[in-house]
Design a protein around this motif. Structure first.
Motif, mmCIF file in Angstrom:
data_model
loop_
_atom_site.group_PDB
_atom_site.id
_atom_site.type_symbol
_atom_site.label_atom_id
_atom_site.label_comp_id
_atom_site.label_asym_id
_atom_site.label_seq_id
_atom_site.Cartn_x
_atom_site.Cartn_y
_atom_site.Cartn_z
ATOM 1 N N SER A 21 60.500 81.259 17.163
ATOM 2 C CA SER A 21 60.502 82.292 18.189
ATOM 3 C C SER A 21 60.051 81.697 19.520
ATOM 4 C CB SER A 21 59.581 83.451 17.799
ATOM 5 O OG SER A 21 58.241 83.015 17.760
ATOM 6 N N PRO A 22 60.647 82.124 20.629
ATOM 7 C CA PRO A 22 60.288 81.575 21.954
ATOM 8 C C PRO A 22 59.015 82.221 22.494
ATOM 9 C CG PRO A 22 62.039 83.164 22.199
ATOM 10 C CD PRO A 22 61.763 83.055 20.719
ATOM 11 N N THR A 23 57.929 81.978 21.795
ATOM 12 C CA THR A 23 56.624 82.541 22.135
ATOM 13 C C THR A 23 55.590 81.413 22.088
ATOM 14 O OG1 THR A 23 56.105 82.988 19.821
ATOM 15 C CG2 THR A 23 57.237 84.751 21.061
ATOM 16 N N PRO A 24 54.409 81.633 22.633
ATOM 17 C CA PRO A 24 53.361 80.614 22.488
ATOM 18 C C PRO A 24 53.081 80.280 21.020
ATOM 19 C CG PRO A 24 52.743 82.170 24.188
ATOM 20 C CD PRO A 24 53.990 82.719 23.529
ATOM 21 N N ARG A 25 53.144 81.273 20.155
ATOM 22 C CA ARG A 25 52.928 81.024 18.721
ATOM 23 C C ARG A 25 54.026 80.123 18.157
ATOM 24 N NH1 ARG A 25 52.303 85.503 13.910
ATOM 25 N NH2 ARG A 25 51.732 84.002 12.318
ATOM 26 N N ALA A 63 60.350 75.490 26.308
ATOM 27 C CA ALA A 63 61.388 76.373 25.757
ATOM 28 C C ALA A 63 60.875 77.801 25.638
ATOM 29 C CB ALA A 63 61.847 75.857 24.390
ATOM 30 N N ALA A 64 59.614 77.942 25.225
ATOM 31 C CA ALA A 64 59.040 79.282 25.071
ATOM 32 C C ALA A 64 58.755 79.941 26.415
ATOM 33 C CB ALA A 64 57.752 79.206 24.244
ATOM 34 N N THR A 65 58.514 79.146 27.440
ATOM 35 C CA THR A 65 58.178 79.689 28.759
ATOM 36 C C THR A 65 59.410 79.849 29.647
ATOM 37 O OG1 THR A 65 56.025 78.630 28.631
ATOM 38 C CG2 THR A 65 56.746 79.342 30.809
ATOM 39 N N HIS A 66 60.152 78.772 29.808
ATOM 40 C CA HIS A 66 61.265 78.756 30.766
ATOM 41 C C HIS A 66 62.617 79.035 30.118
ATOM 42 C CE1 HIS A 66 58.351 77.187 33.544
ATOM 43 N NE2 HIS A 66 58.113 76.166 32.745
ATOM 44 N N GLY A 67 62.744 78.812 28.803
ATOM 45 C CA GLY A 67 64.023 79.012 28.131
ATOM 46 C C GLY A 67 64.086 80.272 27.313
ATOM 47 N N ARG A 68 63.095 81.104 27.458
ATOM 48 C CA ARG A 68 62.989 82.316 26.643
ATOM 49 C C ARG A 68 64.064 83.334 26.999
ATOM 50 N NH1 ARG A 68 58.505 85.306 24.131
ATOM 51 N NH2 ARG A 68 59.183 87.464 24.080
ATOM 52 N N GLU A 88 64.463 66.832 19.782
ATOM 53 C CA GLU A 88 65.361 67.708 20.534
ATOM 54 C C GLU A 88 64.843 69.134 20.475
ATOM 55 O OE1 GLU A 88 69.238 67.409 18.778
ATOM 56 O OE2 GLU A 88 69.609 65.420 19.628
ATOM 57 N N VAL A 89 64.807 69.790 21.613
ATOM 58 C CA VAL A 89 64.467 71.210 21.674
ATOM 59 C C VAL A 89 65.619 71.904 22.395
ATOM 60 C CG1 VAL A 89 62.863 72.942 22.531
ATOM 61 C CG2 VAL A 89 61.986 70.792 21.604
ATOM 62 N N THR A 90 66.231 72.848 21.695
ATOM 63 C CA THR A 90 67.391 73.569 22.219
ATOM 64 C C THR A 90 67.030 75.034 22.395
ATOM 65 O OG1 THR A 90 68.871 72.046 21.058
ATOM 66 C CG2 THR A 90 69.816 74.137 21.791
ATOM 67 N N ASP A 91 67.278 75.553 23.597
ATOM 68 C CA ASP A 91 67.061 76.974 23.845
ATOM 69 C C ASP A 91 68.360 77.597 24.331
ATOM 70 O OD1 ASP A 91 67.228 76.934 26.777
ATOM 71 O OD2 ASP A 91 65.241 76.026 26.760
ATOM 72 N N THR A 92 68.341 78.883 24.568
ATOM 73 C CA THR A 92 69.575 79.599 24.920
ATOM 74 C C THR A 92 69.597 80.046 26.368
ATOM 75 O OG1 THR A 92 68.618 81.624 24.030
ATOM 76 C CG2 THR A 92 70.058 80.377 22.570
ATOM 77 N N ARG A 93 68.913 79.327 27.219
ATOM 78 C CA ARG A 93 68.975 79.596 28.656
ATOM 79 C C ARG A 93 69.483 78.314 29.316
ATOM 80 N NH1 ARG A 93 64.673 83.084 31.544
ATOM 81 N NH2 ARG A 93 65.999 84.601 30.560
ATOM 82 N N ALA A 94 70.790 78.247 29.480
ATOM 83 C CA ALA A 94 71.415 77.016 29.945
ATOM 84 C C ALA A 94 71.384 76.849 31.454
ATOM 85 C CB ALA A 94 72.864 76.950 29.460
ATOM 86 N N GLY A 95 70.820 77.794 32.190
ATOM 87 C CA GLY A 95 70.793 77.722 33.652
ATOM 88 C C GLY A 95 70.471 76.336 34.186
#
Length: 144
Positions: A21-25, A63-68, A88-95
């Motif tokens: 999950s894209p959270t601090p936890r 990823a949890a902060t900027h790619g959430r 590798e860390v992949t998130d769903t905010r491709a901006g």
């Protein structure tokens, strides 16, 4: 960035991957899971595992902060191959792809990519497939 073209990890590869999950936890869990996986890898010396743990912590926090994006997880992947450990860390905010910016003197954040640059032998970021982006870092492993 030290390198923009990602080299391929060798044919003998150990792989770990997990969605979080894209959270601090989720970011904390990424680091804990990475540390446990790295402890079981005899090809990864302690000094490399320690640097890798810091890299995972920073990339997962980013990823949890900027790619959430609400309802979308980020993916952590670790690959240990011939002579290289790849994170590798992949998130769903491709901006915007991450780039190092000079932090202000009194800022409490904004130095993460400086840390990544200092610890990694190579790092970079790539867009795609839409809507994803992957930020990666590599650490050289001693050849046996």
């Amino acid at each position: 960035m030290k390198q923009t073209n990602a080299p391929q990890v060798g044919t003998r590869t150990a792989l770990f991957g997990v969605l979080l999950s894209p959270t601090p936890r989720g970011a904390r869990l990424a680091r804990l899971l990475a540390v446990e996986w790295l402890r079981a890898r005899p090809e990864v010396p302690y000094r490399v595992a320690e640097a890798a743990a810091q890299l995972v912590a920073e990339l997962a926090a980013n990823a949890a902060t900027h790619g959430r994006v609400a309802g979308r997880s980020f993916r952590l992947a670790l690959l240990a191959g011939e002579g290289v450990l790849r994170i590798e860390v992949t998130d769903t905010r491709a901006g915007d792809l991450p780039r190092r910016r000079p932090p202000s003197v009194d800022a409490e954040s904004g130095r993460g990519l400086l840390l990544v640059e200092a610890l990694a032998d190579r790092w970079g970021a790539a867009s795609g497939p839409a809507p994803q982006k992957t930020v990666w870092a590599e650490l050289d492993l001693p050849l046996s």
